[in-house]
Design a protein around this motif. Structure first.
Motif, PDB file in Angstrom:
ATOM      1  N   UNK A  74       0.825  -1.198   0.000  1.00  0.00           N
ATOM      2  CA  UNK A  74       0.000   0.000   0.000  1.00  0.00           C
ATOM      3  C   UNK A  74       0.868   1.260   0.000  1.00  0.00           C
ATOM      4  N   UNK A  75       1.886   1.282   0.847  1.00  0.00           N
ATOM      5  CA  UNK A  75       2.799   2.433   0.891  1.00  0.00           C
ATOM      6  C   UNK A  75       3.507   2.613  -0.450  1.00  0.00           C
ATOM      7  N   UNK A  76       3.943   1.521  -1.018  1.00  0.00           N
ATOM      8  CA  UNK A  76       4.642   1.593  -2.298  1.00  0.00           C
ATOM      9  C   UNK A  76       3.731   2.098  -3.409  1.00  0.00           C
ATOM     10  N   UNK A  77       2.492   1.658  -3.420  1.00  0.00           N
ATOM     11  CA  UNK A  77       1.586   2.085  -4.498  1.00  0.00           C
ATOM     12  C   UNK A  77       1.091   3.519  -4.308  1.00  0.00           C
ATOM     13  N   UNK A  78       0.950   3.976  -3.067  1.00  0.00           N
ATOM     14  CA  UNK A  78       0.450   5.330  -2.835  1.00  0.00           C
ATOM     15  C   UNK A  78       1.548   6.391  -2.883  1.00  0.00           C
ATOM     16  N   UNK A  79       2.692   6.113  -2.287  1.00  0.00           N
ATOM     17  CA  UNK A  79       3.744   7.117  -2.139  1.00  0.00           C
ATOM     18  C   UNK A  79       4.949   6.828  -3.032  1.00  0.00           C
ATOM     19  N   UNK A  80       5.300   5.557  -3.156  1.00  0.00           N
ATOM     20  CA  UNK A  80       6.465   5.177  -3.936  1.00  0.00           C
ATOM     21  C   UNK A  80       7.772   5.677  -3.349  1.00  0.00           C
ATOM     22  N   UNK A  81       8.015   5.437  -2.054  1.00  0.00           N
ATOM     23  CA  UNK A  81       9.247   5.946  -1.432  1.00  0.00           C
ATOM     24  C   UNK A  81      10.479   5.189  -1.925  1.00  0.00           C
ATOM     25  N   UNK A  82      11.627   5.725  -1.586  1.00  0.00           N
ATOM     26  CA  UNK A  82      12.891   5.056  -1.921  1.00  0.00           C
ATOM     27  C   UNK A  82      12.992   3.741  -1.145  1.00  0.00           C
ATOM     28  N   UNK A  83      13.814   2.831  -1.636  1.00  0.00           N
ATOM     29  CA  UNK A  83      13.968   1.522  -1.024  1.00  0.00           C
ATOM     30  C   UNK A  83      14.456   1.616   0.426  1.00  0.00           C
ATOM     31  N   UNK A  84      15.308   2.596   0.727  1.00  0.00           N
ATOM     32  CA  UNK A  84      15.825   2.718   2.088  1.00  0.00           C
ATOM     33  C   UNK A  84      14.716   3.045   3.083  1.00  0.00           C
ATOM     34  N   UNK A  85      13.640   3.681   2.626  1.00  0.00           N
ATOM     35  CA  UNK A  85      12.514   3.985   3.524  1.00  0.00           C
ATOM     36  C   UNK A  85      11.848   2.683   3.958  1.00  0.00           C
ATOM     37  N   UNK A  86      11.629   1.784   3.002  1.00  0.00           N
ATOM     38  CA  UNK A  86      11.060   0.476   3.351  1.00  0.00           C
ATOM     39  C   UNK A  86      11.986  -0.275   4.315  1.00  0.00           C
ATOM     40  N   UNK A  87      13.283  -0.207   4.044  1.00  0.00           N
ATOM     41  CA  UNK A  87      14.245  -0.924   4.888  1.00  0.00           C
ATOM     42  C   UNK A  87      14.356  -0.303   6.277  1.00  0.00           C
ATOM     43  N   UNK A  88      13.983   0.932   6.416  1.00  0.00           N
ATOM     44  CA  UNK A  88      14.008   1.580   7.729  1.00  0.00           C
ATOM     45  C   UNK A  88      12.711   1.348   8.496  1.00  0.00           C
ATOM     46  N   UNK A  89      11.606   1.276   7.803  1.00  0.00           N
ATOM     47  CA  UNK A  89      10.296   1.185   8.465  1.00  0.00           C
ATOM     48  C   UNK A  89       9.939  -0.240   8.873  1.00  0.00           C
ATOM     49  N   UNK A  90       9.967  -1.179   7.937  1.00  0.00           N
ATOM     50  CA  UNK A  90       9.364  -2.486   8.164  1.00  0.00           C
ATOM     51  C   UNK A  90      10.087  -3.376   9.171  1.00  0.00           C
ATOM     52  N   UNK A  91      11.403  -3.381   9.247  1.00  0.00           N
ATOM     53  CA  UNK A  91      12.007  -4.180  10.327  1.00  0.00           C
ATOM     54  C   UNK A  91      11.598  -3.698  11.722  1.00  0.00           C
ATOM     55  N   UNK A  92      11.482  -2.392  11.891  1.00  0.00           N
ATOM     56  CA  UNK A  92      11.060  -1.851  13.187  1.00  0.00           C
ATOM     57  C   UNK A  92       9.618  -2.254  13.487  1.00  0.00           C
ATOM     58  N   UNK A  93       8.753  -2.169  12.482  1.00  0.00           N
ATOM     59  CA  UNK A  93       7.349  -2.557  12.652  1.00  0.00           C
ATOM     60  C   UNK A  93       7.244  -4.041  12.983  1.00  0.00           C
ATOM     61  N   UNK A  94       8.028  -4.870  12.314  1.00  0.00           N
ATOM     62  CA  UNK A  94       7.976  -6.317  12.547  1.00  0.00           C
ATOM     63  C   UNK A  94       8.458  -6.669  13.955  1.00  0.00           C
ATOM     64  N   UNK A  95       9.578  -6.117  14.372  1.00  0.00           N
ATOM     65  CA  UNK A  95      10.106  -6.432  15.710  1.00  0.00           C
ATOM     66  C   UNK A  95       9.167  -5.907  16.800  1.00  0.00           C
ATOM     67  N   UNK A  96       8.742  -4.659  16.682  1.00  0.00           N
ATOM     68  CA  UNK A  96       7.842  -4.082  17.693  1.00  0.00           C
ATOM     69  C   UNK A  96       6.505  -4.811  17.717  1.00  0.00           C
TER      70      UNK A  96
END
Length: 135
Positions: A74-96
């Motif tokens: 959803x984030x990728x289709x709506x905003x299309x951020x750089x790959x580093x944004x995904x790599x910064x967000x999702x590991x934190x979301x998964x661990x938390x």
């Protein structure tokens, strides 16, 4: 698990979500992050053999994995951020998310085992005689 009473006075879902004793709903179930207390502080229920196994972790992996993949798409289709944004967000979301969900999931499984009087039967001995019984 040798539970000492019949039906619990509290809902297993309420006791599980609040991480409380499955019998009285008052005493804390955990000491530390995921270590089950040996006995309930309030009613004295023996919790030393309470074991949820790997069940809660499997459910959390499946549920959280599906949610994170959907959110990432959803984030990728709506905003299309750089790959580093995904790599910064999702590991934190998964661990938390895993830590946040694992305590109540483990507590709920223990409370459901208590309600349904699930017990460890020990070793399953192999029946040498087969299905017809001893010969």
């Amino acid at each position: 698990m040798s539970w000492e009473t019949s039906q619990p006075a509290v809902s297993p879902y309420r006791a599980g979500l609040s991480c409380r004793c499955p019998r009285c709903g008052q005493g804390a179930l955990f000491k530390g992050l995921l270590e089950v207390r040996p006995t309930c502080q309030a009613c004295g229920l023996d919790l030393s053999k309470a074991d949820s196994g790997d069940g809660p972790a499997v459910f959390i992996i499946l549920i959280l994995g599906a949610v994170v993949v959907l959110l990432a798409l959803l984030l990728e289709s709506l905003v299309g951020p750089a790959l580093w944004v995904h790599m910064a967000i999702w590991p934190v979301v998964i661990v938390a998310g895993s830590i946040w969900m694992l305590r109540p999931a483990k507590a709920m499984l223990i409370a459901l085992q208590f309600k349904n009087k699930a017990e460890d039967t020990g070793h399953l001995e192999r029946d040498e005689a087969g299905p017809g019984g001893p010969r």
